[in-house]
Motif scaffolding. Sequence first.
Motif, mmCIF file in Angstrom:
data_model
loop_
_atom_site.group_PDB
_atom_site.id
_atom_site.type_symbol
_atom_site.label_atom_id
_atom_site.label_comp_id
_atom_site.label_asym_id
_atom_site.label_seq_id
_atom_site.Cartn_x
_atom_site.Cartn_y
_atom_site.Cartn_z
ATOM 1 N N THR A 135 34.009 44.465 50.296
ATOM 2 C CA THR A 135 34.196 45.721 49.566
ATOM 3 C C THR A 135 33.609 45.624 48.157
ATOM 4 O OG1 THR A 135 36.307 45.006 48.670
ATOM 5 C CG2 THR A 135 36.349 46.147 50.805
ATOM 6 N N LEU A 136 33.594 46.752 47.415
ATOM 7 C CA LEU A 136 33.058 46.736 46.056
ATOM 8 C C LEU A 136 33.865 45.805 45.159
ATOM 9 C CD1 LEU A 136 31.152 47.702 43.862
ATOM 10 C CD2 LEU A 136 32.582 49.721 43.559
ATOM 11 N N GLU A 137 35.195 45.858 45.259
ATOM 12 C CA GLU A 137 36.019 44.963 44.435
ATOM 13 C C GLU A 137 35.687 43.502 44.714
ATOM 14 O OE1 GLU A 137 38.658 48.654 44.983
ATOM 15 O OE2 GLU A 137 37.090 47.589 46.080
ATOM 16 N N ALA A 138 35.545 43.169 46.022
ATOM 17 C CA ALA A 138 35.206 41.798 46.391
ATOM 18 C C ALA A 138 33.787 41.449 45.948
ATOM 19 C CB ALA A 138 35.346 41.607 47.899
ATOM 20 N N ALA A 139 32.885 42.428 46.055
ATOM 21 C CA ALA A 139 31.504 42.202 45.623
ATOM 22 C C ALA A 139 31.457 41.893 44.129
ATOM 23 C CB ALA A 139 30.648 43.425 45.927
ATOM 24 N N TYR A 140 32.213 42.636 43.350
ATOM 25 C CA TYR A 140 32.233 42.446 41.895
ATOM 26 C C TYR A 140 32.795 41.066 41.551
ATOM 27 C CZ TYR A 140 32.445 44.076 37.045
ATOM 28 O OH TYR A 140 32.250 44.247 35.706
ATOM 29 N N GLN A 141 33.856 40.667 42.253
ATOM 30 C CA GLN A 141 34.451 39.350 42.022
ATOM 31 C C GLN A 141 33.479 38.255 42.461
ATOM 32 O OE1 GLN A 141 37.610 38.542 40.638
ATOM 33 N NE2 GLN A 141 36.667 36.515 40.648
ATOM 34 N N PHE A 142 32.857 38.457 43.622
ATOM 35 C CA PHE A 142 31.979 37.438 44.199
ATOM 36 C C PHE A 142 30.720 37.235 43.361
ATOM 37 C CE2 PHE A 142 28.534 36.118 47.015
ATOM 38 C CZ PHE A 142 29.089 35.021 47.661
ATOM 39 N N TYR A 143 30.052 38.331 43.012
ATOM 40 C CA TYR A 143 28.768 38.230 42.327
ATOM 41 C C TYR A 143 28.894 38.099 40.811
ATOM 42 C CZ TYR A 143 26.361 39.518 46.654
ATOM 43 O OH TYR A 143 25.874 39.543 47.928
ATOM 44 N N CYS A 144 29.864 38.795 40.239
ATOM 45 C CA CYS A 144 29.971 38.851 38.776
ATOM 46 C C CYS A 144 31.119 37.999 38.229
ATOM 47 C CB CYS A 144 30.142 40.302 38.324
ATOM 48 S SG CYS A 144 28.819 41.400 38.903
ATOM 49 N N ASN A 145 31.964 37.483 39.143
ATOM 50 C CA ASN A 145 33.108 36.669 38.758
ATOM 51 C C ASN A 145 34.020 37.399 37.777
ATOM 52 O OD1 ASN A 145 34.682 34.346 38.970
ATOM 53 N ND2 ASN A 145 33.731 33.395 37.180
ATOM 54 N N ASP A 150 40.336 49.515 37.092
ATOM 55 C CA ASP A 150 40.138 50.968 37.272
ATOM 56 C C ASP A 150 39.266 51.275 38.485
ATOM 57 O OD1 ASP A 150 41.640 51.520 34.964
ATOM 58 O OD2 ASP A 150 39.862 51.271 33.706
ATOM 59 N N ALA A 151 39.439 50.483 39.576
ATOM 60 C CA ALA A 151 38.705 50.773 40.808
ATOM 61 C C ALA A 151 39.013 52.199 41.259
ATOM 62 C CB ALA A 151 39.092 49.789 41.902
ATOM 63 N N HIS A 152 38.018 52.870 41.824
ATOM 64 C CA HIS A 152 38.077 54.267 42.258
ATOM 65 C C HIS A 152 38.016 55.226 41.076
ATOM 66 C CE1 HIS A 152 38.679 52.940 46.306
ATOM 67 N NE2 HIS A 152 39.775 52.308 45.984
ATOM 68 N N SER A 153 37.746 54.705 39.890
ATOM 69 C CA SER A 153 37.302 55.549 38.784
ATOM 70 C C SER A 153 35.785 55.596 38.895
ATOM 71 C CB SER A 153 37.727 54.946 37.441
ATOM 72 O OG SER A 153 36.873 55.372 36.408
ATOM 73 N N ALA A 154 35.217 56.791 38.899
ATOM 74 C CA ALA A 154 33.770 56.911 39.106
ATOM 75 C C ALA A 154 32.990 56.097 38.078
ATOM 76 C CB ALA A 154 33.345 58.381 39.042
ATOM 77 N N GLU A 155 33.435 56.111 36.821
ATOM 78 C CA GLU A 155 32.703 55.400 35.767
ATOM 79 C C GLU A 155 32.752 53.895 35.980
ATOM 80 O OE1 GLU A 155 32.194 55.553 30.906
ATOM 81 O OE2 GLU A 155 33.975 56.412 31.834
ATOM 82 N N VAL A 164 26.485 44.541 39.994
ATOM 83 C CA VAL A 164 26.406 43.791 41.245
ATOM 84 C C VAL A 164 24.955 43.663 41.701
ATOM 85 C CG1 VAL A 164 26.925 43.878 43.721
ATOM 86 C CG2 VAL A 164 28.755 44.219 42.063
ATOM 87 N N LEU A 165 24.167 44.745 41.608
ATOM 88 C CA LEU A 165 22.766 44.671 42.024
ATOM 89 C C LEU A 165 22.002 43.643 41.192
ATOM 90 C CD1 LEU A 165 20.362 45.543 43.700
ATOM 91 C CD2 LEU A 165 19.992 47.428 42.101
ATOM 92 N N LEU A 166 22.213 43.633 39.898
ATOM 93 C CA LEU A 166 21.532 42.646 39.049
ATOM 94 C C LEU A 166 21.919 41.230 39.451
ATOM 95 C CD1 LEU A 166 21.820 44.301 35.502
ATOM 96 C CD2 LEU A 166 19.921 44.416 37.136
ATOM 97 N N ALA A 167 23.208 41.022 39.748
ATOM 98 C CA ALA A 167 23.673 39.699 40.168
ATOM 99 C C ALA A 167 23.117 39.319 41.537
ATOM 100 C CB ALA A 167 25.206 39.666 40.190
#
Length: 256
Positions: A135-145, A150-155, A164-167
Amino acid sequence: MKLNLKNPIVFLDLETTGINVATDRIVELAAIKINLDGSEETQKFRINPEVHIPKKTSEIHGIYDEDVKDCPTFKEVAKKFARFIEGCDLGGYNSNKFDIPLLAEEFMRADVDIDMKKRKFIDVQTIFHKKEKRTLEAAYQFYCNKELKDAHSAEADTRATYEVLLAQLDRYPDLKNDIDYLSEYSAHTKHADFAGRLVFDGDGDECINFGKHKGRKVKDVLVTDPGYYGWIMQGDFPLYTKKVFTTIKLRGFNNK
């Protein structure tokens, strides 16, 4: 890592009244534009969807009817946002299946003529799922540590998607820093519409991707089953899908 851009790219995220591309509406839109020089511009809108936001949906993104009752409608901000993304490629998380198709629908409802098909689309979720499948939360933790607050906040989701893409580009040497390549890599199949109801075959012809005529060329079905077009036009299909069917039908008349 810096994105190798041919055009500016806009990362976007939508919070909506639900998950039906054809019938649901945007309640919040956030976007980050990455310019060719690496500079950033942002836009964020709270939007009155002009329909009730279901309670279960509000509990996910935290936006209730009361929060948006005095906000502008999408039609009131559509031209401003269209100018913001003019000449830009687009990126998001699950954006090829949801955000882009729904945004295209909103533009059509607002009578804003914008050719979305001329752009490249980067779906960070597709890259993530092909590489890690989470998921996005897991992706953020995995790639960006980092923890995604504020997950599900559009911003917050939009910013996380870009990071995540840069990572991902830093992590995978085989992942080319090229928008054409990333757009192609983000796509599971080559859709003729945004909702995936129509796909291109090896000859470049639009084919139906659902129901009794799945796998058949649209132009052939419109000849052998004349009532099918009317069924599509009256059905609960996205406006853009209907537009593609109409384009194919008119093309058939012009070729006679």
